[in-house]
Design a protein around this motif. Sequence first.
Motif, PDB file in Angstrom:
ATOM      1  N   ALA A  70       0.925  -1.239  -0.139  1.00 55.66           N
ATOM      2  CA  ALA A  70       0.057  -0.076  -0.044  1.00 55.66           C
ATOM      3  C   ALA A  70       0.871   1.220   0.025  1.00 55.66           C
ATOM      4  CB  ALA A  70      -0.911   0.084   1.275  1.00 55.66           C
ATOM      5  N   VAL A  71       2.037   1.218   1.020  1.00 56.42           N
ATOM      6  CA  VAL A  71       2.806   2.323   0.710  1.00 56.42           C
ATOM      7  C   VAL A  71       3.630   2.696  -0.701  1.00 56.42           C
ATOM      8  CG1 VAL A  71       4.932   3.270   1.787  1.00 56.42           C
ATOM      9  CG2 VAL A  71       3.346   2.382   3.202  1.00 56.42           C
ATOM     10  N   ALA A  72       3.860   1.462  -1.123  1.00 54.00           N
ATOM     11  CA  ALA A  72       4.565   1.573  -2.565  1.00 54.00           C
ATOM     12  C   ALA A  72       3.605   1.919  -3.595  1.00 54.00           C
ATOM     13  CB  ALA A  72       5.018   0.201  -2.972  1.00 54.00           C
ATOM     14  N   ILE A  73       2.319   1.672  -3.462  1.00 51.53           N
ATOM     15  CA  ILE A  73       1.394   1.984  -4.626  1.00 51.53           C
ATOM     16  C   ILE A  73       0.964   3.457  -4.110  1.00 51.53           C
ATOM     17  CG2 ILE A  73      -1.051   1.872  -5.144  1.00 51.53           C
ATOM     18  CD1 ILE A  73       0.421  -0.680  -6.156  1.00 51.53           C
ATOM     19  N   ALA A  74       0.954   3.886  -2.796  1.00 45.93           N
ATOM     20  CA  ALA A  74       0.659   5.408  -2.498  1.00 45.93           C
ATOM     21  C   ALA A  74       1.806   6.158  -3.171  1.00 45.93           C
ATOM     22  CB  ALA A  74       0.559   5.471  -1.039  1.00 45.93           C
ATOM     23  N   LEU A  75       3.191   5.775  -2.867  1.00 45.86           N
ATOM     24  CA  LEU A  75       4.174   6.693  -3.466  1.00 45.86           C
ATOM     25  C   LEU A  75       3.978   6.559  -5.013  1.00 45.86           C
ATOM     26  CD1 LEU A  75       7.261   5.343  -1.509  1.00 45.86           C
ATOM     27  CD2 LEU A  75       6.306   7.456  -1.158  1.00 45.86           C
TER      28      LEU A  75
END
Length: 296
Positions: free
Chosen positions: A179-184
């Motif tokens: 989720a953090v990777a997709i958010a970035l």
Amino acid sequence: MNEVLIAFGLTLFAGLATGIGSTIAFMAKRTNYRFLSVATGFSAGVMLYVSFVEIFFKGVGSLTEIYGDYWGHWVNAASFFGGMLLIGLIDGLVPAAENPHETHSEAEIAPLHDPSAPLPDFSAPVPKIPGAHDHGRHHHKLMRMGLFTALAIGIHNFPEGLATFLAALEDPSVGAMIAVAIALHNIPEGISVSVPIFYATGNRRKAFIYSFLSGLAEPVGAGIAYIVLLLFFGGDSGVIPPQIMGILFGGVAGVMVYISLDELLPTSRAYGKGHDSLLGLVAGMLVMALSLLLMK
């Protein structure tokens, strides 16, 4: 039910990061392209590592239990490349000129946050971002197709939402990292989506709203996919069979690898200079590796 809510919450967080990108585009006097380069490289590193080291082998584990060691590997490989084919077909729905992963110059972004800034001349050669590559963008189309862009991006974001949701459903800690990777990944996407919509409508508020809403496709896509899976495969128990989950994991790994190689790394290279992209990539892999090791 708690696992579903956590997975949906993480997917919602990832999707709404497009709003952060829009906010940066409308508020920041200058865009920190080096940060965007490292961030998208980091996102690619996380997604590549977790795809090949964790998710792909989760698919193998589920499928070999059902189909045996030989055919389980074949089905998993087919699922992996099927996921790549799916996202490739969806990617084809986004015309090149409206692709949200292209870079935009300071001259294009300036009018979003400064009403007195002159509108760029789309018929003239576009100045390059320092350290960036010129991708030969066709800017005149942006004036006519800004609203379509938001819809196309929404379609494009469906598989990303499903990837985040399924990973979080199986393992919330792994899902959180994805989720953090997709958010970035969605931050520069939010910036880029705001640009064509602004020039198509001339309205800053509409540009922000449509850019923000395009990210909602991720949780909406995840929710629809989960309901469909339960209706067709859940049966009376409401549990998705392991062979279906195995196929989905293989497909998700393929989707994430495709996104990383086709979108994130080229975007990271375009925004950055020197080894910024590689540093972000290695950092993302290292953080993901440490996270998985600490969770053992």
